[in-house]
Write an enzyme that holds these catalytic residues in place. Sequence first.
Site, PDB file in Angstrom:
ATOM      1  N   GLU A 163       5.015   9.776  13.636  1.00 27.01           N
ATOM      2  CA  GLU A 163       4.882   8.836  12.673  1.00 27.01           C
ATOM      3  C   GLU A 163       5.220   9.563  11.333  1.00 27.01           C
ATOM      4  OE1 GLU A 163       1.607   5.975  12.015  1.00 27.01           O
ATOM      5  OE2 GLU A 163       1.414   6.417  10.058  1.00 27.01           O
ATOM      6  N   LYS A 205      -3.921  -0.162  13.873  1.00 29.88           N
ATOM      7  CA  LYS A 205      -4.631   0.862  13.430  1.00 29.88           C
ATOM      8  C   LYS A 205      -6.279   0.479  13.867  1.00 29.88           C
ATOM      9  CE  LYS A 205      -6.096   2.923   8.811  1.00 29.88           C
ATOM     10  NZ  LYS A 205      -5.749   2.971   7.476  1.00 29.88           N
ATOM     11  N   GLU A 258       0.932  -1.155  -0.125  1.00 29.94           N
ATOM     12  CA  GLU A 258      -0.030   0.080  -0.248  1.00 29.94           C
ATOM     13  C   GLU A 258       0.856   1.089   0.029  1.00 29.94           C
ATOM     14  OE1 GLU A 258      -3.307  -0.357   2.305  1.00 29.94           O
ATOM     15  OE2 GLU A 258      -3.611   1.859   2.291  1.00 29.94           O
ATOM     16  N   GLU A 271     -10.595   4.513   9.129  1.00 27.54           N
ATOM     17  CA  GLU A 271     -10.806   4.033   7.748  1.00 27.54           C
ATOM     18  C   GLU A 271     -11.580   2.637   7.589  1.00 27.54           C
ATOM     19  OE1 GLU A 271      -7.079   5.094   6.037  1.00 27.54           O
ATOM     20  OE2 GLU A 271      -7.554   7.015   5.609  1.00 27.54           O
ATOM     21  N   HIS A 323      -4.310  18.443   0.252  1.00 32.22           N
ATOM     22  CA  HIS A 323      -5.135  17.395   0.044  1.00 32.22           C
ATOM     23  C   HIS A 323      -5.915  17.724  -1.234  1.00 32.22           C
ATOM     24  CE1 HIS A 323      -6.879  13.506   0.835  1.00 32.22           C
ATOM     25  NE2 HIS A 323      -6.508  13.538   2.142  1.00 32.22           N
ATOM     26  N   ASP A 337      -2.601  14.383   6.837  1.00 34.48           N
ATOM     27  CA  ASP A 337      -2.320  13.102   6.424  1.00 34.48           C
ATOM     28  C   ASP A 337      -0.978  13.268   5.567  1.00 34.48           C
ATOM     29  OD1 ASP A 337      -2.060  10.496   5.567  1.00 34.48           O
ATOM     30  OD2 ASP A 337      -3.653  10.356   4.616  1.00 34.48           O
ATOM     31  N   GLU A 390       3.740   9.309  -0.773  1.00 36.82           N
ATOM     32  CA  GLU A 390       2.344   9.019  -1.365  1.00 36.82           C
ATOM     33  C   GLU A 390       1.775  10.383  -1.973  1.00 36.82           C
ATOM     34  OE1 GLU A 390      -0.401   7.912   1.820  1.00 36.82           O
ATOM     35  OE2 GLU A 390      -2.199   8.279   0.714  1.00 36.82           O
TER      36      GLU A 390
HETATM   37  C1  BDP Z   1      -3.212   7.381   4.280  1.00 39.47           C
HETATM   38  C2  BDP Z   1      -3.045   6.316   3.157  1.00 39.47           C
HETATM   39  C3  BDP Z   1      -3.863   4.737   3.418  1.00 39.47           C
HETATM   40  C4  BDP Z   1      -3.280   4.585   4.901  1.00 39.47           C
HETATM   41  C5  BDP Z   1      -3.559   5.574   5.708  1.00 39.47           C
HETATM   42  C6  BDP Z   1      -3.268   5.245   7.273  1.00 39.47           C
HETATM   43  O1  BDP Z   1      -3.624   7.045   2.068  1.00 39.47           O
HETATM   44  O2  BDP Z   1      -3.385   4.234   2.343  1.00 39.47           O
HETATM   45  O3  BDP Z   1      -3.970   3.307   5.092  1.00 39.47           O
HETATM   46  O4  BDP Z   1      -3.090   6.857   5.484  1.00 39.47           O
HETATM   47  O5  BDP Z   1      -2.122   5.898   7.408  1.00 39.47           O
HETATM   48  O6  BDP Z   1      -2.116   8.322   4.285  1.00 39.47           O
HETATM   49  O7  BDP Z   1      -3.651   4.469   7.924  1.00 39.47           O
END
Ligand code: BDP
Length: 715
Positions: free
Chosen positions: A406, A306, A186, A310, A540, A384, A412
């Site tokens: 982190e 996590k 990912e 999401e 973003h 993010d 990304e």
């Molecule tokens: C975002 C990413 C996603 C990750 C998420 C995370 O788009 O793929 O799963 O963070 O940190 O940046 O959990």
Amino acid sequence: MKRRQARNTKMQAVALTALLFSLATVVLAEDGYRLWLRYEPLPSGARPTIAAIVAAGDSPTAKAVRDELVAGCSGLLGRTIAVAERVEQDGTIVVGTPKSSPLIAGLKLPLTTLGNEGFVIRSAKLNGRSVIAIAANTEVGALYGAFHFLRLLQAQQPIFPLNISQKPRLQLRMLNHWDNLDGSIERGYAGRSLWNWSELPDKVDPRLRDYARANASLGINATALNNVNANAKSLNAEYLRKTAAIAAVFRPYGMRVFLSARFSAPMELGGLKTADPLNAEVAAWWKQKADEIYALIPDFGGFLVKANSEGQPGPRTYNRDHVDGANMLAAAVAPHNGIVIWRAFVYDMKDGYDRAAAAYDNLQPFDGKFAANVLLQVKNGPIDFQPREPFHPLFGGMPKTQLMPELQITQEYLGFSNHLAFLAPMWREFLDADTFAKGKGSTVTKIADGSLYNQKLTGIAGVANTGSDRNWNGHHFAQANWYAFGRLAWNPDLSSKQLADEWVRATFTNDPKAVRTLTRLLLESHEAVVDYMTPLGLHHIMWAGHHYGPAPWWDKERRDDWNPTYYHRADEKGLGFDRTKTGSNSVSQYFPAVRDRFADLRTCPENLLVWFHHVPWDHRLKSGRIFWDELALHYQRGVDWVRTARKDWDALSGVIDAGRHEAVARKLAIQERDAAHWRDACLLYFQTFSKRPLPSGVEKPQKTLDEYKAKSLSW
Ligand code: BDP
């Protein structure tokens, strides 16, 4: 007998060096595989006297120390430097611990305050000879010392006399791999996963040893192998045996393995009806699972989680809270000295909600409630991993909780492995940010290293950018980000300039002119990317889903806060997210000194302007220009930088080896194409609101807005 052994070791060393040379020149001709551990011969005038290496100990770590010093010194000095039994010549390196080496013990070096990972490198006299002693309390400490010594050689630093004493400032210096069990990664842009799950545990890719070497050379001592969007299967008996095989390769290099744990694993693997953390059977399942893991991997680090983010399961799925979840898992690993790393990346969406406020709202109320072996892992910024974010308000906001930053090494939101973006300056900005939590000088660094709040357990994580690509990271320059992350984790005070300089010399060349050009390019690159992607606090506005290229117009995502329009709020009045009192007021999560500075349009740093304010198009900036003009000029400046960078790079042809020169040139061409696309697409779109002409100096867009909307940039 002893003598024969010594002769054998010597012959092995010669053979090893010869092999390394031949590999270097024939098979591996500068394809980037060797990273910053190339050990190419220094210019003949810059080779110090090194005669031999006296290295004690027979453990796998001691062997790693010996092998590295032999390979490194031989390579850099352009002749075989062999292992010796005793000190017979000036310029002998003596390495070891007081336990393993009577010579080191005899030197009585000041090791007591250096802990399990620190080291001393010192010029000394033994047998009337001048030696370089590399000493530590543990063999892993000696390994870190050996790598540091080689780094000095590579950077052409003087090595006589030496008096160095170091220990890491943070305890857990960790990579997070977002690797899936099917081999995909990912947000990975450098090939497939390095973990060959289908072949493990019987066949272990020899490359894993080089991965461990590279990490150890920086001081990285932990790695979470699997995606935080975790598959429960990674915790079943079969996969644990595979993980144990990986852990065995990493162990001699001081690296402990962690796994991301899926919160609902007791249901998926254990057949339980619930994963409620307060359910006794669930807690028992995790305890048993922890026992099973530690039986296979005695130095297992612990779980990374996590939860309720999401769509991932978590304690809230069962009407429990984050503390219930984290502490239940912490109790399962505590008997084994394990750790639970609980992620703060939680942003439930309610109507009218500001996502930037979410993690703080969700986690801050639990300050002081987490168990002693829990670390709360907080992304550097509140949204993010954007090209630029203010620091996350949880830093400083949870004085009684062990926090760990982190960072994202993989790019990304920064052009994948196509764009040259050296992230050390971005991380420096974050680490140097003053939270004012305990008055002026309460920097993020002091929170992370535990000094501000007396935090016992400390750490930092970087989401890895490694993969199966021959050069590990996709872009040769992306190696610099892995490097910088590791070095900063060891010492969060290192300057971006030093990191760039060290990396360039070890990875590319010591040619003074080239070093100057390359360090400059590295140091300027991040700001240039911000300029052509998200200047003045924009964030973003990437194409949804893959996040490559711009799509500021996009408003079709299921969740409002996945839409660029949610973040930039362009209208005929202006641009930006009002996070002050007149808007979401999430700026109030910062301490007053910071809050007031951000909340006032006149004092807010211009590079974060539209992060905190809805800025009128004709608002005057320090430059004297109006906001719209400045925005457009930033986009243009970013494009201009890439053009100049390409010329600078082209001029280095012949200084840089052909293979890597050509590969980087190709990437820079893509970067220029992308930068222009970003500029044109964003300015055309924002212009539909500002209704103002492009200021002079900004080039005319290459296509129409409709064309940009129709198709995303491809990588
Ligand atoms: C975002 C990413 C996603 C990750 C998420 C995370 O788009 O793929 O799963 O963070 O940190 O940046 O959990």
